[in-house]
Design a protein around this motif. Sequence first.
Motif, PDB file in Angstrom:
ATOM      1  N   THR A  75     -13.204  -7.633  -9.494  1.00  0.00           N
ATOM      2  CA  THR A  75     -12.557  -7.730 -10.803  1.00  0.00           C
ATOM      3  C   THR A  75     -13.472  -8.347 -11.855  1.00  0.00           C
ATOM      4  O   THR A  75     -13.202  -8.221 -13.056  1.00  0.00           O
ATOM      5  CB  THR A  75     -11.268  -8.569 -10.708  1.00  0.00           C
ATOM      6  N   TRP A 119     -16.074  -0.644 -13.963  1.00  0.00           N
ATOM      7  CA  TRP A 119     -14.708  -0.484 -13.458  1.00  0.00           C
ATOM      8  C   TRP A 119     -14.647   0.620 -12.409  1.00  0.00           C
ATOM      9  O   TRP A 119     -13.982   0.482 -11.374  1.00  0.00           O
ATOM     10  CB  TRP A 119     -13.768  -0.182 -14.616  1.00  0.00           C
ATOM     11  N   ALA A 141      -7.445  -5.660  -6.179  1.00  0.00           N
ATOM     12  CA  ALA A 141      -6.491  -6.124  -7.189  1.00  0.00           C
ATOM     13  C   ALA A 141      -5.263  -5.226  -7.186  1.00  0.00           C
ATOM     14  O   ALA A 141      -5.377  -3.999  -7.106  1.00  0.00           O
ATOM     15  CB  ALA A 141      -7.137  -6.127  -8.572  1.00  0.00           C
ATOM     16  N   VAL A 142      -4.087  -5.846  -7.276  1.00  0.00           N
ATOM     17  CA  VAL A 142      -2.812  -5.125  -7.270  1.00  0.00           C
ATOM     18  C   VAL A 142      -2.008  -5.574  -8.485  1.00  0.00           C
ATOM     19  O   VAL A 142      -1.740  -6.773  -8.651  1.00  0.00           O
ATOM     20  CB  VAL A 142      -2.012  -5.401  -5.982  1.00  0.00           C
ATOM     21  N   ARG A 143      -1.621  -4.624  -9.329  1.00  0.00           N
ATOM     22  CA  ARG A 143      -0.792  -4.931 -10.489  1.00  0.00           C
ATOM     23  C   ARG A 143       0.659  -5.128 -10.058  1.00  0.00           C
ATOM     24  O   ARG A 143       1.161  -4.406  -9.198  1.00  0.00           O
ATOM     25  CB  ARG A 143      -0.872  -3.803 -11.513  1.00  0.00           C
ATOM     26  N   LEU A 144       1.323  -6.087 -10.673  1.00  0.00           N
ATOM     27  CA  LEU A 144       2.714  -6.380 -10.364  1.00  0.00           C
ATOM     28  C   LEU A 144       3.615  -5.864 -11.480  1.00  0.00           C
ATOM     29  O   LEU A 144       3.219  -5.838 -12.648  1.00  0.00           O
ATOM     30  CB  LEU A 144       2.921  -7.888 -10.192  1.00  0.00           C
ATOM     31  N   ARG A 145       4.820  -5.467 -11.107  1.00  0.00           N
ATOM     32  CA  ARG A 145       5.791  -5.047 -12.114  1.00  0.00           C
ATOM     33  C   ARG A 145       6.221  -6.253 -12.949  1.00  0.00           C
ATOM     34  O   ARG A 145       6.502  -7.322 -12.420  1.00  0.00           O
ATOM     35  CB  ARG A 145       7.031  -4.437 -11.449  1.00  0.00           C
ATOM     36  N   GLY A 147       4.353  -7.839 -15.106  1.00  0.00           N
ATOM     37  CA  GLY A 147       3.249  -8.731 -15.449  1.00  0.00           C
ATOM     38  C   GLY A 147       2.702  -9.429 -14.220  1.00  0.00           C
ATOM     39  O   GLY A 147       3.347  -9.517 -13.180  1.00  0.00           O
ATOM     40  N   ARG A 149      -0.940 -10.249 -11.685  1.00  0.00           N
ATOM     41  CA  ARG A 149      -1.863  -9.477 -10.851  1.00  0.00           C
ATOM     42  C   ARG A 149      -2.157 -10.253  -9.579  1.00  0.00           C
ATOM     43  O   ARG A 149      -2.443 -11.448  -9.607  1.00  0.00           O
ATOM     44  CB  ARG A 149      -3.167  -9.211 -11.609  1.00  0.00           C
ATOM     45  N   ARG A 151      -4.686 -10.686  -6.513  1.00  0.00           N
ATOM     46  CA  ARG A 151      -6.064 -10.402  -6.102  1.00  0.00           C
ATOM     47  C   ARG A 151      -6.223 -10.829  -4.642  1.00  0.00           C
ATOM     48  O   ARG A 151      -6.180 -12.016  -4.326  1.00  0.00           O
ATOM     49  CB  ARG A 151      -7.049 -11.146  -7.001  1.00  0.00           C
ATOM     50  N   LYS A 161      -2.994 -13.759 -14.353  1.00  0.00           N
ATOM     51  CA  LYS A 161      -2.385 -13.009 -15.462  1.00  0.00           C
ATOM     52  C   LYS A 161      -0.872 -13.232 -15.521  1.00  0.00           C
ATOM     53  O   LYS A 161      -0.105 -12.338 -15.907  1.00  0.00           O
ATOM     54  CB  LYS A 161      -2.712 -11.515 -15.364  1.00  0.00           C
ATOM     55  N   CYS A 225       5.922  -5.421  -6.359  1.00  0.00           N
ATOM     56  CA  CYS A 225       4.912  -4.362  -6.354  1.00  0.00           C
ATOM     57  C   CYS A 225       5.508  -3.117  -5.704  1.00  0.00           C
ATOM     58  O   CYS A 225       6.232  -3.208  -4.710  1.00  0.00           O
ATOM     59  CB  CYS A 225       3.639  -4.799  -5.638  1.00  0.00           C
TER      60      CYS A 225
END
Length: 372
Positions: A75, A119, A141-145, A147, A149, A151, A161, A225
Amino acid sequence: MLTFLRYLLAAPLLVAGCAGVPIGCQLLSVYTLRRWRDTPFDVGAELADRLTEYDGFWPIPLALLLLVVMWRTTTMWPRIALVPSGCIAVGGLITAGFNELLSTVAALAAPLVAWTLAWLAARVVSWPVTGDVRRSPAEVAVRLRGGGRLRVQSRRLVLDKLPAPVHPAATVNRVALRFDRISHVEVGAVRAPAVWRFANISELTLTPGPVLRVIGGGQEWLLPCDDADEVRRLVTERAAVRAKPEPRPPLESKRWNMAKPLWNLDGDPPQRNTQKVQSGQHWLLVMSALTTLMALFSVYRVFTDGWGYLIGVLLFGGIGYGTASAWWTFVTSQRLAEENPRSPLADDPDSRHLPVTGWSSEPIILGQTSDM
């Protein structure tokens, strides 16, 4: 072995982003200037000058060095790629009135191109998440619903974040959990929107859908997630392979000064927080890197131009060492606070209790928010 091949595929993208883009912009600027003056332009000679002159473009070796040091932290790669290309963009703005439009546009576009290449390199290494990636030290890295993140790093999980902490006494804006301290991982779901407070007093809204629940180190995380099953598999497999205990310092140590204010905030009601939580003190690291390079340059000048440059070695070397020491002290205290927002003497939450209203251990279909 497959992870090694991924890094081999990512290496050209990283070199292109950190070195190819800024050098290409420099060559384009020289070419347009030579064409305007109607003087010959030798690509090979100009490229050799950029790569061999001792006072050349120092952000390029600095960025490459940072990539070597942070080879696991994918990241950070796009940010590192911005170091040389950002300098090119600033130079393009300063010389916009003297260069041709093409050269100026290329300089301003350099950060975007470099960031994109880095990236893509990070995606090559970390996605798709196969068995070799799950067992490797490469960061995913995994984005969360809603907001946030997650890692998944080499030795720990980092949650960043997040929304700003809801208490002014909070000292960190992210939390972490080492693999060796994880005691429970499960996949569940929430059937109605809920608010979950993490140990650093940040609150995240849980939207209906799959949720990963992680317990350990006195903390309990609910991570919304969509690929909760895949993330659970990633966490459990990497923890089984990469978990390594790390002893904590004595509780009397000053390194706990940033963590201790968090230990008594769990039950406090939300408050209006107007203070910005410090994160990383990266300016100290940048200052240390710059002064260290100047000290090394002074060492070179000592051997070429005399002992008068020894003053520069001592001055810049001292500043570089001092700023690096201050940065390391802050980072170690911050890391300890991130991994221990609860007292080391605190017990883990009971995995049998319902963390929020509407929690279900059975997965549900997105959009199905009630039993009716």
